[in-house]
Design an enzyme around this catalytic site. Structure first.
Site, PDB file in Angstrom:
ATOM      1  N   ARG A  60      -4.748 -22.193  -4.373  1.00 42.63           N
ATOM      2  CA  ARG A  60      -4.846 -21.168  -4.044  1.00 42.63           C
ATOM      3  C   ARG A  60      -5.173 -20.821  -2.639  1.00 42.63           C
ATOM      4  NH1 ARG A  60      -9.669 -18.573  -3.800  1.00 42.63           N
ATOM      5  NH2 ARG A  60     -10.702 -19.905  -5.458  1.00 42.63           N
ATOM      6  N   TYR A 113       8.168   2.789  -4.592  1.00 47.94           N
ATOM      7  CA  TYR A 113       8.095   2.179  -5.895  1.00 47.94           C
ATOM      8  C   TYR A 113       6.848   2.982  -6.567  1.00 47.94           C
ATOM      9  CZ  TYR A 113       7.557  -1.374  -9.402  1.00 47.94           C
ATOM     10  OH  TYR A 113       7.518  -1.909 -10.508  1.00 47.94           O
ATOM     11  N   ASP A 185       7.740  -1.622   3.128  1.00 53.16           N
ATOM     12  CA  ASP A 185       8.493  -2.123   2.026  1.00 53.16           C
ATOM     13  C   ASP A 185       9.887  -2.662   2.313  1.00 53.16           C
ATOM     14  OD1 ASP A 185       9.411  -3.053  -0.348  1.00 53.16           O
ATOM     15  OD2 ASP A 185       7.704  -2.104  -1.408  1.00 53.16           O
ATOM     16  N   LYS A 210      13.364  -9.421  -6.392  1.00 53.37           N
ATOM     17  CA  LYS A 210      14.707  -8.486  -6.229  1.00 53.37           C
ATOM     18  C   LYS A 210      15.649  -9.277  -5.520  1.00 53.37           C
ATOM     19  CE  LYS A 210      11.746  -5.704  -7.941  1.00 53.37           C
ATOM     20  NZ  LYS A 210      11.562  -5.399  -9.502  1.00 53.37           N
TER      21      LYS A 210
END
Ligand SMILES: Cc1ncc(COP(=O)(O)O)c(C=O)c1O
Length: 400
Positions: A60, A113, A185, A210
């Site tokens: 992590r 989005y 973004d 994407k």
């Protein structure tokens, strides 16, 4: 990790962060599928926790395979540091969490989005964050919303799904004059077509799901910045909140990155002709593609992007019903949400990706009920055109 100073992005996508494995010479970066890393002694463990010795502790917090992907993406976006995240939304939420809080205000692109807007309006608002989502392609709209407590300008350009283009350099100037940070973004363009940091942005966000991964088989996200302090702040929040990536996920994305430039160029080569063909089709009422001269920000797109991308939006004369008939009739294109994969995907935002936003707000953001979004993939242009042509035959000449 090897940092490659290449002249061409075609070289960087293959080599940046992707040096042969120093242990056995494997040409593909190994998957370090380990949650934790052994220390040679208690002293070494303590030194790593104290940041006095480099080395891994716990996945992590950091992992060699994830670090390879982070190195690759930092080079591609021209940033100094990258944080790979579990999903694109984990990247978005990490940026919001790190930069916003009680009595702060964020201005965002209205046709961003859907969840990037919803998470602020429905969740961060519970912790005292105020927001305005406006058409950021008009800078006047941003200026009208500025407040003394505005801390973040969050733009998406081209926006999802309207393909409205916002001037990144102008937003950076406007924000920095007021000590506001600019986050962009960059999912729709990928680093192949647009590099917001070079235009003054403070933070770049990607949904790796994407174009960057590009095979519709992984979700992931990334945050890239040039500012060391900002990077540390974002890293601390990401590690604490736990939205980090998994090593196998990172490896799959690294494999996708190697063909990123080829895929983006191939799909873009088909998107221009397809957009023009759709625009001339008698059943098509409108087409929105930044490469068409009648796109409202065509000149700006030409200036700030290296290409117009492979996302096309269009509406039919018969509106909502005709659109649904068409998307139900495609055979080669896949009726699915998401974008940027090697396969062409078609969807209807009003009933799918943006259904969570009230109709009135959707329409104010230009997401009309007839809007169909096409993510052009890497299939042959002729086959794609034949598929859209046969699907349009299912729509009556009068529209519906
Ligand atoms: C522009 C953009 N940003 C962020 C996201 C969120 O990414 P993810 O689905 O990987 O969480 C998406 C997803 O569609 C997107 O299109």
């Amino acid at each position: 990790m090897k940092t490659v100073k290449a002249k061409s992005l075609h070289t960087s996508v293959i080599h940046a962060g992707q040096a042969p494995d120093p242990l056995y010479g494997g040409v593909s970066v190994p998957i370090y599928q380990s949650s934790t890393f052994a220390f040679e002694s208690a002293e070494q463990g303590a030194a790593r926790f104290a940041g006095k010795e480099k080395g891994y502790i716990y996945t992590r917090i950091g992992n060699p395979t994830i670090a390879a992907l982070e190195e690759s993406l930092a080079v591609l976006e021209g940033g100094r540091g990258c944080l790979a995240t579990a999903t694109g939304m984990a990247a978005v939420s990490t940026v919001y969490t790190a930069l916003l809080g009680r009595d702060t205000h964020v201005i965002g692109t209205d046709s961003i989005y859907g969840p990037s807007r919803t998470v602020v309006e429905k969740e961060f608002s519970r912790f005292g964050v105020a927001s305005d989502f406006v058409d950021t392609s008009d800078l006047g709209n941003i200026e009208r919303c500025l407040r003394p407590d505005t801390k973040l300008l969050f733009i998406e350009t081209p926006a999802n799904p309207t393909l409205a283009i916002t001037d990144i350099a102008a937003c950076a100037r406007l924000a920095h004059e007021r000590n506001i940070l600019l986050a962009v973004d960059n999912t729709f363009s990928s680093p192949v077509l647009q590099n917001p940091l070079a235009m003054g942005a403070d933070v770049v966000i990607h949904s790796l799901t994407k174009f960057i991964n590009g095979h519709s088989d992984v979700v992931g996200g990334a945050i890239i910045t040039e500012d060391g302090d900002l990077f540390e702040r974002l890293r601390k929040v990401l590690i604490l909140m736990g939205g980090t990536m998994d090593p196998h996920q990172a490896w799959l994305v690294l494999r996708g990155v190697r063909t990123l430039a080829l895929r983006v160029e191939k799909s873009q080569d088909s998107a221009g002709p397809l957009a023009r063909w759709l625009a001339a089709h008698p059943k098509v009422r409108w087409v929105n593609y930044p490469g068409l001269e009648d796109h409202p920000q065509h000149t700006l797109a030409r200036k700030q992007m290296k290409g117009f991308g492979s996302m096309i939006c269009f509406g039919l004369h018969g509106g909502y019903e005709a659109g649904r008939k068409m998307i139900n009739a495609v055979r080669l294109c896949t009726l699915a949400v998401s974008l940027g994969g090697i396969e062409s995907l078609i969807q209807h935002p009003a009933s799918m990706t943006h259904a969570g936003i009230a109709k009135e707000k959707r329409e104010m953001a230009g997401i009309t009920d007839d809007l169909i979004r096409l993510s052009v993939g890497c299939e042959g242009l002729e086959d794609l055109q034949d598929d859209l042509a046969q699907a349009l035959e299912h729509v009556e000449p009068t529209g519906v």
